[in-house]
Motif scaffolding. Structure first.
Motif, PDB file in Angstrom:
ATOM      1  N   ALA A 137     -31.914 -19.098 -34.224  1.00 42.91           N
ATOM      2  CA  ALA A 137     -30.843 -20.976 -34.736  1.00 42.91           C
ATOM      3  C   ALA A 137     -30.806 -22.187 -33.896  1.00 42.91           C
ATOM      4  O   ALA A 137     -30.644 -21.966 -33.019  1.00 42.91           O
ATOM      5  N   LEU A 142     -32.075 -23.715 -39.640  1.00 43.17           N
ATOM      6  CA  LEU A 142     -30.585 -23.583 -40.129  1.00 43.17           C
ATOM      7  C   LEU A 142     -31.096 -24.411 -40.827  1.00 43.17           C
ATOM      8  O   LEU A 142     -30.827 -24.348 -42.860  1.00 43.17           O
ATOM      9  N   SER A 210     -28.534 -15.075 -33.619  1.00 40.63           N
ATOM     10  CA  SER A 210     -28.624 -15.695 -34.851  1.00 40.63           C
ATOM     11  C   SER A 210     -28.452 -15.965 -36.468  1.00 40.63           C
ATOM     12  O   SER A 210     -28.535 -16.439 -37.345  1.00 40.63           O
TER      13      SER A 210
END
Length: 253
Positions: A137, A142, A210
């Motif tokens: 993450a 992302l 995540s």
């Protein structure tokens, strides 16, 4: 390939239990392919991460195409909650696409099928299920998930709208295979797959922390993909009943 809406006189979609079962099996086998090929790649090429990714991406691209061809005529071959949600959302006014009452069974089948697929891969490769320690993450990852999911949703619905659904299996497989390489996240682009990959601490795993950021990024990407779709194809709502591939309609006796 154009097929009239499933509501036409004398023709029915396969029953919901059959369609949900197809989504369960399809999602499960998809994750088995992703995780299993990841484990195999890790063992066969332990010192070459690039080769591991190549092996994993080729298996996933080919396997996904086969699954869409095999089970798509039963359930549409969604195997992905954002695709099912987008299909319902875009087709709700025209009465096309996935009915709202069918959405929860589809999504649950996809999620639990994916988890079962991870467990199956672990059994085949003698790997015990355990939470992944692979933290993904980051900001770049992302953004990669937003891009990957937006492109996937745009591709699937554009193919349905342009009447080229017969090419969908190959196109979706090719897109996912390519997105393994051009996105920083290696293109999960699927909340069910993301959740399932949390249960393996192997090459394909993703840490529990995540998962939520990835799913949020995927939802954002799906919304962006739908927005682009309606810019490029304003009448795409009419083709929601042909996503991912047209279902085989059964004639009433």
């Amino acid at each position: 390939m154009n097929i009239s809406p499933p509501s036409r006189l004398g023709a029915l979609r396969p029953s919901l239990p059959r369609r949900a079962a197809a989504e369960f099996v399809g999602s499960g086998l998809l994750v088995t392919i992703v995780v299993g090929s990841g484990i195999a790649a890790q063992r066969l090429s332990p010192d070459d991460v690039g080769l591991q990714l190549l092996e994993n991406s080729l298996a996933t691209a080919l396997g996904l195409s086969v699954l869409i061809l095999m089970l798509g005529p039963v359930s549409g071959g969604h195997f992905n909650p954002v695709v099912s949600i987008a299909d319902w959302l875009i087709g709700r006014r025209e009465g096309t696409g996935l009915p709202l009452r069918d959405l929860p069974p589809y999504v649950l089948a996809q999620i639990f099928g994916g988890i079962a697929g991870t467990l199956l891969a672990g059994v085949m490769f003698d790997t015990a299920p355990v939470f992944s320690s692979h933290d993904r993450a980051t900001g770049g990852h992302l953004v990669g998930e937003v891009v990957a999911t937006a492109g996937l949703v745009l591709l699937i619905f554009a193919l349905a709208r342009t009447g080229t659904a017969s090419a969908t299996a190959a196109a979706v497989g090719a897109y996912i295979g390519a997105a393994y390489w051009f996105t920083s996240s290696t293109s999960f682009a699927n909340p069910a797959v993301t959740i399932a990959r949390m249960f393996t601490d192997t090459f394909a795993g993703i840490a529990p922390g995540s998962v939520v950021p990835f799913v949020v990024a995927q939802v954002v990407g799906a919304a962006l993909g739908l927005a682009l779709l309606l810019v490029f194809y304003p009448t795409a709502t009419r083709a929601a009943d042909r996503v991912v591939v047209p279902q085989h309609l059964e004639t009433q006796p």
